[in-house]
Design a protein around this motif. Structure first.
Motif, PDB file in Angstrom:
ATOM      1  N   LYS A  44       0.823  -1.204   0.000  1.00  0.00           N
ATOM      2  CA  LYS A  44       0.000   0.000   0.000  1.00  0.00           C
ATOM      3  C   LYS A  44       0.861   1.260   0.000  1.00  0.00           C
ATOM      4  O   LYS A  44       0.639   2.208   0.754  1.00  0.00           O
ATOM      5  N   ARG A  45       1.858   1.271  -0.883  1.00  0.00           N
ATOM      6  CA  ARG A  45       2.751   2.419  -0.995  1.00  0.00           C
ATOM      7  C   ARG A  45       2.686   2.984  -2.404  1.00  0.00           C
ATOM      8  O   ARG A  45       2.716   2.236  -3.376  1.00  0.00           O
ATOM      9  N   GLY A  46       2.597   4.287  -2.477  1.00  0.00           N
ATOM     10  CA  GLY A  46       2.490   4.927  -3.773  1.00  0.00           C
ATOM     11  C   GLY A  46       3.498   6.032  -3.959  1.00  0.00           C
ATOM     12  O   GLY A  46       4.084   6.540  -3.000  1.00  0.00           O
ATOM     13  N   VAL A  47       3.713   6.391  -5.205  1.00  0.00           N
ATOM     14  CA  VAL A  47       4.595   7.487  -5.593  1.00  0.00           C
ATOM     15  C   VAL A  47       3.853   8.322  -6.619  1.00  0.00           C
ATOM     16  O   VAL A  47       3.212   7.783  -7.526  1.00  0.00           O
ATOM     17  N   MET A  48       3.918   9.644  -6.480  1.00  0.00           N
ATOM     18  CA  MET A  48       3.343  10.555  -7.458  1.00  0.00           C
ATOM     19  C   MET A  48       4.332  11.675  -7.731  1.00  0.00           C
ATOM     20  O   MET A  48       4.780  12.339  -6.787  1.00  0.00           O
TER      21      MET A  48
END
Length: 321
Positions: free
Chosen positions: A197-201
């Motif tokens: 549940k890790r994101g990058v934007m």
């Protein structure tokens, strides 16, 4: 005269920070400035000692009623007697409001930064008896800067050997149905690892391979399995050493044969845009980068945000003696 001595710096205590609630901040911290100062020092948020920047001597702490905290550090050298704020070098240094109000604002920011809509400026002004909305805006930005600095100092990749990372790009700040005033289109590249549940934007100038491949290599760990749509720029992914699966969105959201999807990445866009819609007006679209960092920070630290916020300040950003 006393020389400067090393002081062992305390660290924030998770249980202590998780026990704090907004309804108790006022009664707990506003009634005694001495208790508030002691609490901040216990967890490494205010300096316990101060060295005179002129004489390099250990300052003495004393009462001084003309300043907001009622205390200052003063150089013992009679030829100097330089006075320094007890907030010098700390996250509180730029604040012109009592310490307990900064603690309250940071609590509200950290515990609400992942929600579509947090407390209004009017609510905070009323509850904290703050007369200017600019004070709330400025301190929310100071909090957001902590998130930005975290990712600058700790650019951790997501994914890894055998891990699936979904990628996608989305336009922010565009006109709906070609109506309204002209707004420069802002493109954001996103990657999401559902398992952790890790994101990058990341904001990008273009969506071509020359622009996107360096971003992918920077934020996605080698050996990852990357899932994407069939955007032409992504054809270069296998050449970067990643496994690559695609889904044709013209026909499916989930490929019926391979299971490849970008649904988790697109769900991240939905959550992010719901948050941004409540925050961004026509004059602050240049702050998208900060809002992206805030959203990513909450994804990473939403389990105990108030504790992580002050831990990062005490350990990395405003290290005091």
């Amino acid at each position: 005269m006393a020389q400067a001595a090393a002081v062992q710096r305390p660290l924030p205590d998770r249980n202590e920070f998780e026990s704090i609630r907004l309804v108790t901040i006022g009664s707990r911290f506003s009634e005694s400035i001495d208790a508030t100062i002691a609490w901040c020092r216990r967890y490494g948020l205010l300096a316990q000692t101060m060295v005179c920047p002129v004489c390099n001597l250990l300052c003495q702490e004393g009462v001084y009623n003309r300043v907001i905290d009622g205390r200052v550090f003063r150089c013992p050298n009679r030829d100097c007697r330089k006075v320094s704020s007890i907030r010098k070098g700390s996250f509180f240094e730029a604040a012109h409001i009592p310490l307990w109000k900064v603690i309250a604002i940071t609590y509200m920011w950290s515990t609400n930064c992942g929600r579509p809509r947090g407390p209004s400026q009017e609510f905070l002004m009323r509850e904290l008896d703050i007369g200017s909305e600019h004070t709330i805006v400025d301190w929310n930005q100071f909090c957001r800067d902590v998130a930005v600095e975290y990712f600058v100092n700790h650019p951790q990749q997501i994914g890894g050997p055998g891990s699936i990372v979904e990628i996608d790009e989305s336009a922010f700040a565009k006109r709906k149905y070609n109506r309204g005033r002209m707004v420069p289109e802002k493109w954001v590249f996103g990657a999401y690892e559902a398992a952790r549940k890790r994101g990058v934007m990341v904001m990008v100038d273009r969506r071509d391979a020359v622009t996107l491949m360096p971003v992918i290599n920077q934020w996605i760990a080698p050996g990852s399995i990357i899932w994407s749509d069939m955007w032409a720029a992504y054809n270069q992914i296998p050449n970067q050493g990643f496994q690559h699966g695609t889904v044709n969105h013209t026909h499916h959201f989930v490929d019926p044969n391979t299971g490849v999807t970008t649904n988790h990445a697109e769900a991240m866009w939905s959550r992010a845009k719901a948050k941004f819609k409540s925050m961004m007006g026509p004059t602050n679209r240049d702050m998208i980068g900060g809002y992206l960092a805030e959203f990513m920070w909450n994804q990473r630290f939403g389990d105990s945000p108030f504790f992580h916020f002050w831990t990062q300040i005490a350990n990395d950003l405003y290290v005091v003696n």
